[in-house]
Design a protein around this motif. Structure first.
Motif, PDB file in Angstrom:
ATOM      1  N   GLN A  12       0.944  -1.134   0.113  1.00 31.54           N
ATOM      2  CA  GLN A  12       0.019  -0.040  -0.093  1.00 31.54           C
ATOM      3  C   GLN A  12       0.935   1.211  -0.090  1.00 31.54           C
ATOM      4  N   MET A  13       0.947   2.036  -1.192  1.00 30.53           N
ATOM      5  CA  MET A  13       1.658   3.189  -1.220  1.00 30.53           C
ATOM      6  C   MET A  13       1.327   4.279  -2.374  1.00 30.53           C
ATOM      7  N   LYS A  14       2.036   4.964  -2.621  1.00 30.92           N
ATOM      8  CA  LYS A  14       1.690   6.082  -3.757  1.00 30.92           C
ATOM      9  C   LYS A  14       1.925   5.319  -4.963  1.00 30.92           C
ATOM     10  N   LYS A  15       3.098   4.686  -5.125  1.00 33.94           N
ATOM     11  CA  LYS A  15       3.538   4.142  -6.443  1.00 33.94           C
ATOM     12  C   LYS A  15       2.696   3.159  -6.787  1.00 33.94           C
ATOM     13  N   THR A  16       2.493   2.768  -8.200  1.00 36.85           N
ATOM     14  CA  THR A  16       1.746   1.919  -8.686  1.00 36.85           C
ATOM     15  C   THR A  16       2.439   0.813  -9.592  1.00 36.85           C
TER      16      THR A  16
END
Length: 202
Positions: A12-16
Motif C-alpha cells: 500500500q503506497m503511492k507508487k503503482t
C-alpha cells in the motif's frame, strides 16, 4: 511505513505497480529468461519502500526489472548488461527518460570507467567477481538496499547459483566491516538485503 506482503507482492503506497507487466508475453515481449511477475513485484515493492535517490541495475536482460525500478522511483535508473541484444522496448507503456542504459558493459567495465557514488539501491542479476564486492559498499551511502536475483531456496537449502554466491560475498564483506544487515525473502527467487553503517568505509 508500508503494508508489504511478499507472498503476493502487494504494497500500500503511492507508487503503482505497472499493470502491463503481468501481460509481458501477451504484449509481444520475449518471456524466455525474463524475471517472473512475482519477482517483478518484489523488486518494485523493495524499491518503492526504499525511495532511492540513485539506482544501479547490473544485468538489464529483457528490461522487465528495469521498468519496475522506473515505476517504483523518481530518480535515475542506471542499467548495464554485457549483452542487451534482447532488451525489450516498452517505452509506449512507461516513461524511460530517467533510464541510463549501458549496453555491452559489464559491472567490471562500469566500475573501472566511472566514479559514480551515492547509489542507494542496487538490483543485481549477474555474477559478481569478489574484487567487485567492495565497489558496492564504496559507491553506496551508509544506508542502502541490494536486491539479488537467482537466490533460490529449496526446503532448508539454498541453491549454489549466482544469487547465493553474491549473497555470501556481500554478507561476508558487510560483517567484516561492521555493517548491520536486514534480510527479506519471499518472492520467486529474490532476496532483499538492507545494509546500514554509522560511517562510510574510508
Amino acid at each position: 511505513m508500508y503494508d508489504r506482503n511478499y507472498d503476493t507482492g502487494t504494497i500500500q503506497m503511492k507508487k503503482t505497480f505497472p499493470p502491463w507487466i503481468p501481460n509481458w508475453s501477451k504484449l509481444g515481449f520475449i518471456y524466455y529468461q525474463s524475471i517472473s511477475t512475482t519477482d517483478a513485484k518484489f523488486i518494485f515493492d523493495s524499491c518503492a519502500e526504499a525511495n532511492p535517490k540513485k539506482i544501479l541495475e547490473i544485468g538489464t536482460g529483457k528490461g522487465k526489472s528495469t521498468y519496475c525500478l522506473l515505476a517504483a522511483s523518481d530518480c535515475s535508473v542506471i542499467t548495464l548488461d554485457k549483452r542487451n541484444s534482447t532488451f525489450q522496448d516498452a517505452s509506449e507503456h512507461i516513461d524511460t527518460e530517467r533510464m541510463i542504459k549501458h549496453e555491452k558493459t559489464s559491472s567490471e567495465d562500469y566500475f573501472n570507467l566511472t566514479v559514480s557514488r551515492n547509489i542507494d539501491f542496487w538490483f543485481i542479476d549477474a555474477t559478481l567477481y569478489l574484487f567487485e564486492i567492495p565497489h558496492i559498499f564504496l559507491r553506496s551511502p551508509t544506508n542502502f538496499t541490494v536486491v539479488l536475483h537467482d537466490y533460490w531456496i529449496d526446503g532448508d537449502t539454498v541453491r549454489d547459483e549466482k544469487g547465493k554466491q553474491n549473497y555470501d560475498a556481500l554478507k561476508q564483506f558487510a560483517l567484516m566491516n561492521n555493517y548491520s544487515i536486514e534480510e527479506h525473502y519471499g518472492a520467486h527467487c529474490c532476496i532483499e538485503l538492507k545494509f546500514s553503517h554509522e560511517l562510510n568505509i574510508v
